[in-house]
Design a protein around this motif. Sequence first.
Motif, PDB file in Angstrom:
ATOM      1  N   SER A   1       0.824  -1.210   0.000  1.00  0.00           N
ATOM      2  CA  SER A   1       0.000   0.000   0.000  1.00  0.00           C
ATOM      3  C   SER A   1       0.856   1.257   0.000  1.00  0.00           C
ATOM      4  N   GLN A   2       1.947   1.209   0.762  1.00  0.00           N
ATOM      5  CA  GLN A   2       2.821   2.384   0.792  1.00  0.00           C
ATOM      6  C   GLN A   2       3.390   2.694  -0.590  1.00  0.00           C
ATOM      7  N   SER A   3       3.664   1.647  -1.392  1.00  0.00           N
ATOM      8  CA  SER A   3       4.231   1.891  -2.722  1.00  0.00           C
ATOM      9  C   SER A   3       3.280   2.736  -3.567  1.00  0.00           C
ATOM     10  N   MET A   4       1.961   2.506  -3.428  1.00  0.00           N
ATOM     11  CA  MET A   4       0.987   3.296  -4.192  1.00  0.00           C
ATOM     12  C   MET A   4       0.865   4.708  -3.626  1.00  0.00           C
ATOM     13  N   TYR A   5       0.843   4.812  -2.294  1.00  0.00           N
ATOM     14  CA  TYR A   5       0.737   6.127  -1.660  1.00  0.00           C
ATOM     15  C   TYR A   5       1.938   6.997  -2.048  1.00  0.00           C
ATOM     16  N   ASP A   6       3.126   6.410  -1.990  1.00  0.00           N
ATOM     17  CA  ASP A   6       4.339   7.160  -2.355  1.00  0.00           C
ATOM     18  C   ASP A   6       4.294   7.603  -3.810  1.00  0.00           C
ATOM     19  N   ALA A   7       3.752   6.726  -4.680  1.00  0.00           N
ATOM     20  CA  ALA A   7       3.680   7.071  -6.108  1.00  0.00           C
ATOM     21  C   ALA A   7       2.754   8.260  -6.320  1.00  0.00           C
ATOM     22  N   LEU A   8       1.579   8.252  -5.663  1.00  0.00           N
ATOM     23  CA  LEU A   8       0.635   9.359  -5.827  1.00  0.00           C
ATOM     24  C   LEU A   8       1.228  10.649  -5.256  1.00  0.00           C
ATOM     25  N   SER A   9       1.933  10.539  -4.134  1.00  0.00           N
ATOM     26  CA  SER A   9       2.573  11.728  -3.564  1.00  0.00           C
ATOM     27  C   SER A   9       3.621  12.281  -4.520  1.00  0.00           C
ATOM     28  N   ALA A  10       4.358  11.374  -5.191  1.00  0.00           N
ATOM     29  CA  ALA A  10       5.391  11.819  -6.128  1.00  0.00           C
ATOM     30  C   ALA A  10       4.773  12.553  -7.313  1.00  0.00           C
ATOM     31  N   ILE A  11       3.634  12.027  -7.812  1.00  0.00           N
ATOM     32  CA  ILE A  11       2.977  12.696  -8.948  1.00  0.00           C
ATOM     33  C   ILE A  11       2.490  14.077  -8.522  1.00  0.00           C
ATOM     34  N   GLN A  12       1.949  14.144  -7.286  1.00  0.00           N
ATOM     35  CA  GLN A  12       1.453  15.436  -6.816  1.00  0.00           C
ATOM     36  C   GLN A  12       2.598  16.438  -6.675  1.00  0.00           C
ATOM     37  N   ALA A  13       3.741  15.964  -6.182  1.00  0.00           N
ATOM     38  CA  ALA A  13       4.885  16.863  -6.042  1.00  0.00           C
ATOM     39  C   ALA A  13       5.350  17.362  -7.406  1.00  0.00           C
TER      40      ALA A  13
ATOM     41  N   ASP B   1      10.936   0.566   0.166  1.00  0.00           N
ATOM     42  CA  ASP B   1      12.282   0.538   0.737  1.00  0.00           C
ATOM     43  C   ASP B   1      12.176   0.245   2.229  1.00  0.00           C
ATOM     44  N   GLN B   2      12.682  -0.910   2.646  1.00  0.00           N
ATOM     45  CA  GLN B   2      12.539  -1.325   4.046  1.00  0.00           C
ATOM     46  C   GLN B   2      13.804  -1.053   4.862  1.00  0.00           C
ATOM     47  N   THR B   3      14.744  -0.298   4.289  1.00  0.00           N
ATOM     48  CA  THR B   3      16.016  -0.063   4.966  1.00  0.00           C
ATOM     49  C   THR B   3      15.825   0.586   6.329  1.00  0.00           C
ATOM     50  N   SER B   4      14.879   1.545   6.420  1.00  0.00           N
ATOM     51  CA  SER B   4      14.716   2.310   7.658  1.00  0.00           C
ATOM     52  C   SER B   4      14.382   1.410   8.835  1.00  0.00           C
ATOM     53  N   LEU B   5      13.745   0.281   8.572  1.00  0.00           N
ATOM     54  CA  LEU B   5      13.317  -0.594   9.657  1.00  0.00           C
ATOM     55  C   LEU B   5      14.500  -1.246  10.349  1.00  0.00           C
ATOM     56  N   SER B   6      15.566  -1.486   9.605  1.00  0.00           N
ATOM     57  CA  SER B   6      16.680  -2.240  10.167  1.00  0.00           C
ATOM     58  C   SER B   6      17.948  -2.009   9.345  1.00  0.00           C
ATOM     59  N   PRO B   7      18.540  -0.811   9.484  1.00  0.00           N
ATOM     60  CA  PRO B   7      19.661  -0.448   8.605  1.00  0.00           C
ATOM     61  C   PRO B   7      20.867  -1.381   8.745  1.00  0.00           C
ATOM     62  N   GLU B   8      20.916  -2.146   9.849  1.00  0.00           N
ATOM     63  CA  GLU B   8      22.079  -3.024  10.047  1.00  0.00           C
ATOM     64  C   GLU B   8      22.101  -4.174   9.064  1.00  0.00           C
ATOM     65  N   ILE B   9      20.919  -4.696   8.685  1.00  0.00           N
ATOM     66  CA  ILE B   9      20.924  -5.976   7.975  1.00  0.00           C
ATOM     67  C   ILE B   9      20.212  -5.931   6.617  1.00  0.00           C
ATOM     68  N   VAL B  10      19.560  -4.808   6.281  1.00  0.00           N
ATOM     69  CA  VAL B  10      18.922  -4.743   4.961  1.00  0.00           C
ATOM     70  C   VAL B  10      20.011  -4.462   3.922  1.00  0.00           C
ATOM     71  N   VAL B  11      20.096  -5.295   2.885  1.00  0.00           N
ATOM     72  CA  VAL B  11      21.123  -5.117   1.861  1.00  0.00           C
ATOM     73  C   VAL B  11      20.592  -4.226   0.736  1.00  0.00           C
ATOM     74  N   ALA B  12      19.469  -4.630   0.148  1.00  0.00           N
ATOM     75  CA  ALA B  12      18.926  -3.886  -0.987  1.00  0.00           C
ATOM     76  C   ALA B  12      17.431  -4.151  -1.070  1.00  0.00           C
ATOM     77  N   ASN B  13      16.734  -3.297  -1.813  1.00  0.00           N
ATOM     78  CA  ASN B  13      15.290  -3.447  -1.978  1.00  0.00           C
ATOM     79  C   ASN B  13      14.913  -3.247  -3.435  1.00  0.00           C
ATOM     80  N   GLN B  14      13.889  -3.973  -3.861  1.00  0.00           N
ATOM     81  CA  GLN B  14      13.220  -3.627  -5.119  1.00  0.00           C
ATOM     82  C   GLN B  14      12.071  -2.696  -4.747  1.00  0.00           C
ATOM     83  N   VAL B  15      12.099  -1.467  -5.270  1.00  0.00           N
ATOM     84  CA  VAL B  15      11.069  -0.489  -4.909  1.00  0.00           C
ATOM     85  C   VAL B  15      10.166  -0.252  -6.113  1.00  0.00           C
ATOM     86  N   TYR B  16       8.851  -0.301  -5.864  1.00  0.00           N
ATOM     87  CA  TYR B  16       7.867  -0.060  -6.933  1.00  0.00           C
ATOM     88  C   TYR B  16       7.669   1.444  -7.125  1.00  0.00           C
ATOM     89  N   HIS B  17       7.679   1.873  -8.374  1.00  0.00           N
ATOM     90  CA  HIS B  17       7.339   3.263  -8.686  1.00  0.00           C
ATOM     91  C   HIS B  17       6.144   3.260  -9.622  1.00  0.00           C
TER      92      HIS B  17
END
Lengths: 336, 311
Positions: free
Chosen positions: A52-64, A254-270
């Motif tokens: 759900s966050q991926s869609m919310y972030d996308a709409l926010s990006a379009i609005q910006a 992007d789930q890095t913020s949840l656990s910066p110690e162990i998250v390597v990389a993320n596939q992020v939907y735009h």
Amino acid sequence: MRKTYLVLATLLLAGMLLAACGGAATPAPAEEAKPFRVAVVMPSAINDLAFSQSMYDALSAIQAEKGEENFQFAYSDGLFVVDDAAAAIRDYASQGYDLVIAHGSQYGSSLVEIAPDFPETSFAWGTTVDTFADQGVTNVFAYEARSEQGGYVNGVMAAKLSESGIIGVVGPIETGDAKLYVEGFKAGVAATDPQAEVRVNWIGSFSDVALASEAAQTHINAGADVLTGTAQMVTGAIGVAKERGVLWFGTQSDQTSLSPEIVVANQVYHWEVVLNQMIDLIESGTLGGQAFAIDLANGGEVITYNPDFDLPAEVRSLAEDTVKGIADGSITITLP
Amino acid sequence: MIQDLLAPAVLIGIASSGIRLATPYLYATIGETFGQLSGVLNLGVEGIMLMGAYSGFYVTFKTGNPVLGLLAAIVVGGLMGLGMAIISVTFQAEQGISGIGVYLFGLGMSDLLFQKSLGTVETVSGFQPVEIPFLSQIPVLGQIFFRHNLLVYAAFLLVPVAWFVINKTTWGLKIQAVGQNPAAADALGVSVSAVRYATVTLGGVLSGIAGASLSIGLLNVFQQNLTSGMGFIAVALVYFGGWSPVGVLLGSLLFSLVNALQNWVQVLGIPIPSDFAVMMPYVLTILALVFAVRKVTQPAALTKPFERGEG
């Protein structure tokens, strides 16, 4: 009394017709003054660090990008009950939104009943490729994520980083973009290290955080030293990965913020890549009938690397080459 | 493949995982057992668990101290239990409906507070696993039982304590009397309302701890609808357990061990469809309920409000 209403109604109608004619005669200023309005209905919270966050972030990006005066959106989140979501979709449609998005494949059967009642409104739903065109519906767009592509890239890195050769996957239900992601991930591992073993655990739920956490514990106890997983309940698994010190690959957001110690990389939907295409079509009068996909080539899927994680340069460049290869077609992913 | 399940490391893993998964159910079921024994069915357990999970998480997030978080969960759970007692005992509202109301309140309120105060999923450092000296070194048993966090140990200690309170203390006998025949208890000078207020509030406290045992014990995260139905399974397990602490312990363990087993079945790649695997705990619990559970009658006054001078 009744006559008064009749007269009033006629006058109003006439006024509206005249206004419409006026609009047609001098299109430019009137059109620009009216923002494009989108409403979206989502199964989980807008801050779920996943679907759900991926869609919310996308709409926010379009609005910006377009500005608040030109683009507005409304949302209802947490609608895991399909009936509630259906009511919200109908409400938004009757309020005259230009585009109503049903963000969840479980909403499809409701949408196919609602969309024909609002022929002037455009709808979109995903993740799917079905626009209901075969059922005579003309105002529904479909969108999906080719999540196997980012899954493949994550799998390539996971195979390089795993020392035990055992990699665990925590999945929700074997369907949709979750299924594609996991299959792509397995293909990526197999192509990089044929000896490595990928073990998949489908927990049968998009919301059971406790079971996702226990599935991660089980993977680690069985020898896994790298984990990945998809959908909003993986926060439980990430918590365990952090506590036990094993690596994590994210997807959807992007789930890095949840656990910066162990998250390597993320596939992020735009999703904004396909949403912008839909908006252009709607503004030129096409309300549906086409299916869209985000992928690595069109920039709808982006691999983000955790800046705090010390990823060996060799692995990083292998991942970047893999992204290029998938985008230009030199790497093809065969799904089972 | 199947024989992999019998490897010692896997069996230890299943047992230890089952114990972790059973913890929130134990708190919630024992709390609900007290309430139901006194005649009050609280279907709002899920909502109270959510509020306990949120408040425990939030306080731990702000202070860094999980003990304060636990206290917050106890207070919030107790207040929600007290609210349920006011609704069902003083106002004598239909218990099933008001319990659903408490659930919906907890679901919505915990989500609202989460959105307003945190805004995104965060992690905390909650109760860490504590290896009990000496005991944790015992082969097999040490690995299964003595390497958990404090809330896990406390949940299992709660079982004999609850058994003792219910069966061996005056208060426990009063609870049973009030649940079986409130008019007779009242005639003997037992305050039906006071007993029910106490049990339902205690049930709220334990449900609050159940939520905290997830958010600051096992998971160390909070998100919308964190408990995803565990509170309702807990109510079912109280019936399963025949309103006894030992019974709910067995029910919680059966359900959780089968859940742990299906996790391992999938991880070991045993070719059973995942849909079937995740069904196993539910199917087995229902089968056990139908075929194995002895006839235990529920407290006679369950769900019936008490009014002096009636019936």
